[in-house]
Design an enzyme around this catalytic site. Structure first.
Site, PDB file in Angstrom:
ATOM      1  N   CYS A 129      22.679  43.226  22.712  1.00 54.35           N
ATOM      2  CA  CYS A 129      21.703  42.528  23.539  1.00 54.35           C
ATOM      3  C   CYS A 129      22.191  41.120  23.904  1.00 54.35           C
ATOM      4  CB  CYS A 129      20.346  42.539  22.842  1.00 54.35           C
ATOM      5  SG  CYS A 129      18.941  42.260  23.925  1.00 54.35           S
ATOM      6  N   HIS A 130      21.510  40.067  23.440  1.00 52.41           N
ATOM      7  CA  HIS A 130      21.887  38.689  23.752  1.00 52.41           C
ATOM      8  C   HIS A 130      22.928  38.128  22.773  1.00 52.41           C
ATOM      9  CE1 HIS A 130      18.181  38.957  26.115  1.00 52.41           C
ATOM     10  NE2 HIS A 130      18.608  37.912  26.786  1.00 52.41           N
TER      11      HIS A 130
END
Length: 181
Positions: A106-107
């Site tokens: 994800c991030h």
């Protein structure tokens, strides 16, 4: 296989911590929760508070050599805080310098960018990071999981919680491969 999970004190996407954690256990490994502060970390289910999890070790006093691999869970606030912590960034970089595999979802690639380990690699992430990855010299792809072996270690990346099955399968296979006697 001993695997470090590096997280900030809060802002971790809970499912991106708990499912990979369980995958390490299911693969016969031993996960350890590493954070920038002692105590417990606060996870989130997107924007809602989730559970808290006890920290095993503080990153400033932890040696990467004690681990076979590193997992970086996502959440927006988690990697944003980690990339501002010099000890956390150095810990991530040490895994790359020593050729150990790293998995990020994800991030979490924001922390990889800050550690200056993205250049020349192909990875995936939450779509909003594509420009950051490109600006750091990496190649961004829109795939559920990407294993990049361009360098001394493998980098396993994934886009989002919907891709967790592919992500956990890829990184547990890679971790087992490098930690096998």
């Amino acid at each position: 296989m001993r695997i470090a999970f590096l997280v900030a004190p809060e802002g971790i996407e809970q499912v991106e911590l708990t499912e990979p954690w369980q995958a390490v256990i299911d693969a016969g490994g031993s996960p350890s929760l590493i954070s920038t502060e002692e105590g417990c970390v606060q996870a989130f289910n997107h924007l809602d508070r989730g559970d808290t999890f006890p920290v095993d070790q503080v990153v400033g006093g932890t040696d990467h050599a004690d681990f076979d691999g590193l997992v970086l869970p996502g959440g927006v606030a988690n990697p944003d805080a980690l990339r501002m912590d010099e000890s956390a960034v150095a810990f991530v970089r040490a895994f790359f310098d020593s050729g150990k595999p790293v998995a990020a979802i994800c991030h979490a690639p924001w922390t990889l960018i800050e550690a200056d380990v993205v250049g020349g690699r192909t990875l995936t992430s939450w779509p909003s990071l594509r420009t950051d990855i490109r600006n750091a010299g990496g190649t961004w792809v829109d795939e559920p999981v990407r294993v990049c072996r361009n360098g001394p270690n493998a980098l396993i990346t994934s886009r989002r919680p919907d891709d967790l099955k592919d992500f956990t399968g890829a990184f547990t296979e890679e971790f087992a491969r490098v930690s096998a006697p």
